[in-house]
Design an enzyme around this catalytic site. Sequence first.
Site, PDB file in Angstrom:
ATOM      1  N   THR A 117       0.817  -1.218   0.000  1.00  0.00           N
ATOM      2  CA  THR A 117       0.000   0.000   0.000  1.00  0.00           C
ATOM      3  C   THR A 117       0.850   1.268   0.000  1.00  0.00           C
ATOM      4  OG1 THR A 117      -1.501   1.303   1.387  1.00  0.00           O
ATOM      5  CG2 THR A 117      -0.104  -0.243   2.536  1.00  0.00           C
ATOM      6  N   TYR A 142      -1.784   0.045  10.177  1.00  0.00           N
ATOM      7  CA  TYR A 142      -2.083  -0.603   8.892  1.00  0.00           C
ATOM      8  C   TYR A 142      -0.861  -0.532   7.963  1.00  0.00           C
ATOM      9  CZ  TYR A 142      -3.694  -1.080   4.112  1.00  0.00           C
ATOM     10  OH  TYR A 142      -3.785  -1.440   2.798  1.00  0.00           O
TER      11      TYR A 142
END
Length: 344
Positions: A117, A142
Amino acid sequence: MAVLVTGGAGYIGSHMVWALLDAGEDVVVLDRLSTGFRWAVPADARFYLGDVGDRAILRQIFAENDIGAILHFAGSIVVPQSVAHPLDYYENNTGNTRLLAAAAVEAGIRHFVFSSTAAVYGDQRDDTPVLESAPLNPKNPYGQSKLMSEMMLRDAAAAHDFRFVALRYFNVAGADPLGRAGLSTEGATHLIKIACEAELGKRRGVDIYGTDYPTPDGTGIRDYIHVSDLVDAHLKALSYLRRGGEPLIANCGYGRGYSVLEVLEAVVRAGGRKFEIRYGPRRPGDAASVVANSTLARRLLDWKPRHDDLDLIVETAIAWEKGLAARKAGDLRSLQHRLASARF
Ligand code: UDP
């Protein structure tokens, strides 16, 4: 040899399964159905219900199928949730990736594609498209959990006969232009999904998080990439690994950003109906502008995006949202029918 897709019942994973089947691949899906849907998995893929962290099911899958590559999509992706429940994120994203990679090494499965990501970069200093070599400063568990996974894969590839590609996704949106897959998860937090729901009257309107960013119209800028182009990058990554490519970490975005207001205009253009827009404060943790430099993926993977068009992204997202509404209405009607014909 078959390809194992973890998280194949989810948003990006289900598009991947369709793309692999379209390419003539043999596909096996592992999904625990926590956010995905069994109906999202095409009938031609073999489905296993279970958790990536369950060694027994991995052993069973490897024994029953000749797996040659793993595309690992399963993971938790909600940033605020990762702040509230960091250890769950480290378990599901980092711990389970470790377990899956270890199982792959043990079973002699040499090719691994990992969903990473843009959150690994954290704040970008300016609005120039970010390169893979930019500083890595994830701002939340995350992003951290994904970065730790990248590091493990890199070290595993250095030590074992094991090769990986990690693709750092920017803002993935849209749906399969053939209408076979889309984003179905309830409780959306992503802008395009929220705006499409507002456009179809499923919610009252859209809150804009911040109008005082140092951007031309004051709202946040993101690089929105069509999900079909993203899964195509995975197909290219798979071919790259099969022809002996070295471990690679590469951005996936178009290199062009749109503001929140530009996205909302595109949604109104595609849907033809105005909805309420509320101008609010910034959302904590949001960067002003996040845009990819994807030269590496284009060059090394020969990735050629074909859906680089915000209007197309939004049109396919709205079409999918309409289909979902029809599916729900159909489910309700069949439930009512079953209840009406049942005897109590
Ligand atoms: N955003 C917004 N309203 C919403 C959801 C998102 O204004 O209801 C903004 C958000 O601040 C960011 C952009 O839209 O500038 C994209 O946010 P999203 O949550 O879709 O993805 P992120 O970039 O945070 O991963």
